[in-house]
Write a protein that holds these residues in place. Sequence first.
Motif, PDB file in Angstrom:
ATOM      1  N   ARG A   1      33.458  33.517 -30.693  1.00 11.67           N
ATOM      2  CA  ARG A   1      34.147  32.227 -30.757  1.00 11.67           C
ATOM      3  C   ARG A   1      34.684  32.061 -32.164  1.00 11.67           C
ATOM      4  N   GLY A   2      35.941  31.574 -32.264  1.00 13.55           N
ATOM      5  CA  GLY A   2      36.529  31.319 -33.567  1.00 13.55           C
ATOM      6  C   GLY A   2      36.432  29.850 -33.922  1.00 13.55           C
ATOM      7  N   ASN A   3      37.533  29.291 -34.337  1.00 15.05           N
ATOM      8  CA  ASN A   3      37.528  27.893 -34.777  1.00 15.05           C
ATOM      9  C   ASN A   3      37.518  26.891 -33.633  1.00 15.05           C
ATOM     10  N   THR A   4      37.904  27.310 -32.442  1.00  9.43           N
ATOM     11  CA  THR A   4      37.846  26.409 -31.296  1.00  9.43           C
ATOM     12  C   THR A   4      36.545  26.674 -30.532  1.00  9.43           C
ATOM     13  N   ASP A   5      36.317  25.916 -29.478  1.00  6.02           N
ATOM     14  CA  ASP A   5      35.099  26.097 -28.685  1.00  6.02           C
ATOM     15  C   ASP A   5      35.243  27.163 -27.610  1.00  6.02           C
ATOM     16  N   LYS A   6      36.397  27.803 -27.558  1.00  6.94           N
ATOM     17  CA  LYS A   6      36.641  28.793 -26.505  1.00  6.94           C
ATOM     18  C   LYS A   6      35.847  30.060 -26.791  1.00  6.94           C
ATOM     19  N   LEU A   7      35.014  30.464 -25.848  1.00  9.27           N
ATOM     20  CA  LEU A   7      34.196  31.662 -25.962  1.00  9.27           C
ATOM     21  C   LEU A   7      34.909  32.793 -25.227  1.00  9.27           C
ATOM     22  N   ILE A   8      35.132  33.896 -25.934  1.00 10.95           N
ATOM     23  CA  ILE A   8      35.795  35.051 -25.347  1.00 10.95           C
ATOM     24  C   ILE A   8      34.754  36.132 -25.097  1.00 10.95           C
ATOM     25  N   PHE A   9      34.728  36.669 -23.882  1.00 12.30           N
ATOM     26  CA  PHE A   9      33.738  37.665 -23.507  1.00 12.30           C
ATOM     27  C   PHE A   9      34.326  39.069 -23.501  1.00 12.30           C
TER      28      PHE A   9
ATOM     29  N   PHE B   1      38.052  32.900 -19.743  1.00  9.83           N
ATOM     30  CA  PHE B   1      38.182  31.478 -20.043  1.00  9.83           C
ATOM     31  C   PHE B   1      39.325  30.859 -19.245  1.00  9.83           C
TER      32      PHE B   1
ATOM     33  N   PRO C   1      33.376  37.181 -18.028  1.00  9.56           N
ATOM     34  CA  PRO C   1      33.956  35.861 -17.716  1.00  9.56           C
ATOM     35  C   PRO C   1      35.246  35.647 -18.490  1.00  9.56           C
TER      36      PRO C   1
ATOM     37  N   TYR D   1      35.114  29.010 -16.374  1.00  8.97           N
ATOM     38  CA  TYR D   1      35.430  30.429 -16.501  1.00  8.97           C
ATOM     39  C   TYR D   1      35.578  31.020 -15.107  1.00  8.97           C
TER      40      TYR D   1
ATOM     41  N   ARG E   1      28.739  22.656 -31.462  1.00 10.42           N
ATOM     42  CA  ARG E   1      29.035  24.038 -31.802  1.00 10.42           C
ATOM     43  C   ARG E   1      27.830  24.784 -32.337  1.00 10.42           C
TER      44      ARG E   1
ATOM     45  N   TYR F   1      38.612  23.995 -21.119  1.00 11.32           N
ATOM     46  CA  TYR F   1      37.420  23.271 -21.516  1.00 11.32           C
ATOM     47  C   TYR F   1      37.723  21.833 -21.898  1.00 11.32           C
TER      48      TYR F   1
ATOM     49  N   TYR G   1      25.977  28.190 -25.021  1.00 11.53           N
ATOM     50  CA  TYR G   1      26.525  27.569 -23.829  1.00 11.53           C
ATOM     51  C   TYR G   1      25.547  27.824 -22.680  1.00 11.53           C
TER      52      TYR G   1
ATOM     53  N   PHE H   1      25.611  32.826 -36.285  1.00  8.69           N
ATOM     54  CA  PHE H   1      26.608  31.931 -36.862  1.00  8.69           C
ATOM     55  C   PHE H   1      26.831  32.260 -38.340  1.00  8.69           C
TER      56      PHE H   1
ATOM     57  N   PHE I   1      27.782  36.093 -29.897  1.00  5.80           N
ATOM     58  CA  PHE I   1      26.739  35.853 -28.907  1.00  5.80           C
ATOM     59  C   PHE I   1      26.527  37.115 -28.071  1.00  5.80           C
TER      60      PHE I   1
ATOM     61  N   TYR J   1      33.005  23.723 -19.809  1.00  5.51           N
ATOM     62  CA  TYR J   1      33.904  24.873 -19.777  1.00  5.51           C
ATOM     63  C   TYR J   1      33.984  25.431 -18.362  1.00  5.51           C
TER      64      TYR J   1
ATOM     65  N   GLU K   1      41.813  22.529 -24.145  1.00  2.89           N
ATOM     66  CA  GLU K   1      42.511  23.807 -24.115  1.00  2.89           C
ATOM     67  C   GLU K   1      42.560  24.327 -22.691  1.00  2.89           C
TER      68      GLU K   1
ATOM     69  N   ASN L   1      31.778  33.229 -34.644  1.00  7.23           N
ATOM     70  CA  ASN L   1      30.412  33.110 -34.134  1.00  7.23           C
ATOM     71  C   ASN L   1      30.261  34.129 -33.009  1.00  7.23           C
TER      72      ASN L   1
END
Lengths: 113, 112
Positions: B94-102, A45, A43, A35, A98, A48, A102, B51, B34, A33, A56, B32
Amino acid sequence: DTGVSQDPRHKITKRGQNVTFRCDPISEHNRLYWYRQTLGQGPEFLTYFQNEAQLEKSRLLSDRFSAERPKGSFSTLEIQRTEQGDSAMYLCASSFDRGNGYTFGSGTRLTVV
Amino acid sequence: AQSVSQHNHHVILSEAASLELGCNYSYGGTVNLFWYVQYPGQHLQLLLKYFSGDPLVKGIKGFEAEFIKSKFSFNLRKPSVQWSDTAEYFCAARGNTDKLIFGTGTRLQVFP
């Protein structure tokens, strides 16, 4: 040692120049990924990869930004025709699947003058 | 749109005080959650993650967080902070994709 290596640690460039950053993830991690983090913000996005496939890309990422992960191992992030607004910390992270968190690298700090 | 909100931007505490940092998320479906910490001059480190299962999650260094689905919240807590907890804390989802939103982060300063 975080296990995720980023190079260089710092980069100062003149506006309009191209820059390239490298990220080496933890070796068994298949997800990588990118960021961007600016002062006082979390951070943000960028993009990735799972193995070598770019899955994406943020809509915020202009076409001056491109990322590659040609063999599913290290990755590069290139910024063409840099602008002062590109100044930020560019973070790389990797993960195995998953089920885990990370792991982040220490980042590359870009300053565009 | 998927988003994470942290309402406390800057928190100042004395050692031994209790800590609670707020985090709210906006996600449809499975999420999910964090918490990451960034000590001065260091990289982001994972404190804990949720999770599924027990909504009270224990992490490293005495931190814990509680997932409250009805409130879309995942607040971070520690009963007694130390000077060494001075850092920036980020909630992420994080939802269904691997993208982590901060979230935008909370800066914690602990004074001896």
